[in-house]
Design a protein around this motif. Structure first.
Motif, short mmCIF file in Angstrom:
data_model
loop_
_atom_site.label_atom_id
_atom_site.label_comp_id
_atom_site.label_asym_id
_atom_site.label_seq_id
_atom_site.Cartn_x
_atom_site.Cartn_y
_atom_site.Cartn_z
N SER A 1 0.82 -1.20 0.00
CA SER A 1 0.00 0.00 0.00
C SER A 1 0.86 1.26 0.00
O SER A 1 1.88 1.33 0.67
CB SER A 1 -0.91 0.01 1.23
OG SER A 1 -1.64 1.21 1.27
N SER B 1 -0.10 -3.08 5.51
CA SER B 1 -1.32 -2.43 5.01
C SER B 1 -1.83 -3.13 3.75
O SER B 1 -3.03 -3.29 3.56
CB SER B 1 -1.03 -0.96 4.73
OG SER B 1 -2.19 -0.30 4.32
N GLN C 1 3.41 2.43 6.96
CA GLN C 1 4.24 2.89 8.06
C GLN C 1 5.72 2.80 7.67
O GLN C 1 6.44 3.76 7.82
CB GLN C 1 3.98 2.05 9.31
CG GLN C 1 2.59 2.19 9.87
CD GLN C 1 2.33 3.59 10.41
OE1 GLN C 1 3.18 4.19 11.03
NE2 GLN C 1 1.14 4.09 10.15
N ARG D 1 -0.92 4.27 0.45
CA ARG D 1 -1.76 5.20 1.19
C ARG D 1 -1.64 5.06 2.70
O ARG D 1 -1.66 6.04 3.42
CB ARG D 1 -3.22 5.03 0.80
CG ARG D 1 -3.49 5.43 -0.64
CD ARG D 1 -4.86 5.05 -1.02
NE ARG D 1 -4.87 3.57 -1.09
CZ ARG D 1 -5.88 2.86 -1.47
NH1 ARG D 1 -7.00 3.43 -1.77
NH2 ARG D 1 -5.80 1.55 -1.52
N ASN D 2 -1.55 3.86 3.20
CA ASN D 2 -1.59 3.62 4.65
C ASN D 2 -0.34 2.89 5.11
O ASN D 2 -0.40 1.92 5.84
CB ASN D 2 -2.85 2.82 5.00
CG ASN D 2 -3.11 2.78 6.48
OD1 ASN D 2 -2.50 3.51 7.25
ND2 ASN D 2 -3.99 1.90 6.89
#
Length: 62
Positions: free
Chosen positions: A9, A20, A14, A11-12
């Motif tokens: 991902s 994600s 870490q 967008r989300n």
């Protein structure tokens, strides 16, 4: 036929977006997947190694 694909991902994320992406693929909360990876790593399991392999192998989402 289901055209569901596993991506990291953008967008989300870490660190690399692996957790994600796995969470999106299975339809669960990313926090649950992150905790699972941490628990596997702390218990001497393959959590960290699996994460690093997936970081290299799983493509970034388009």
């Amino acid at each position: 036929m289901n055209n569901k694909r596993l991506y990291r991902s953008q967008r989300n994320q870490q660190i690399a977006g692996v957790c994600s992406g796995v969470a999106q693929y299975f339809g669960v909360d990313p926090t649950v997947v992150r905790l699972a990876f941490v628990l596997f790593a702390l218990m001497g399991g393959p959590g960290l190694v699996l994460y690093l392999i997936m970081w290299v192998v799983v493509p970034l989402e388009p």
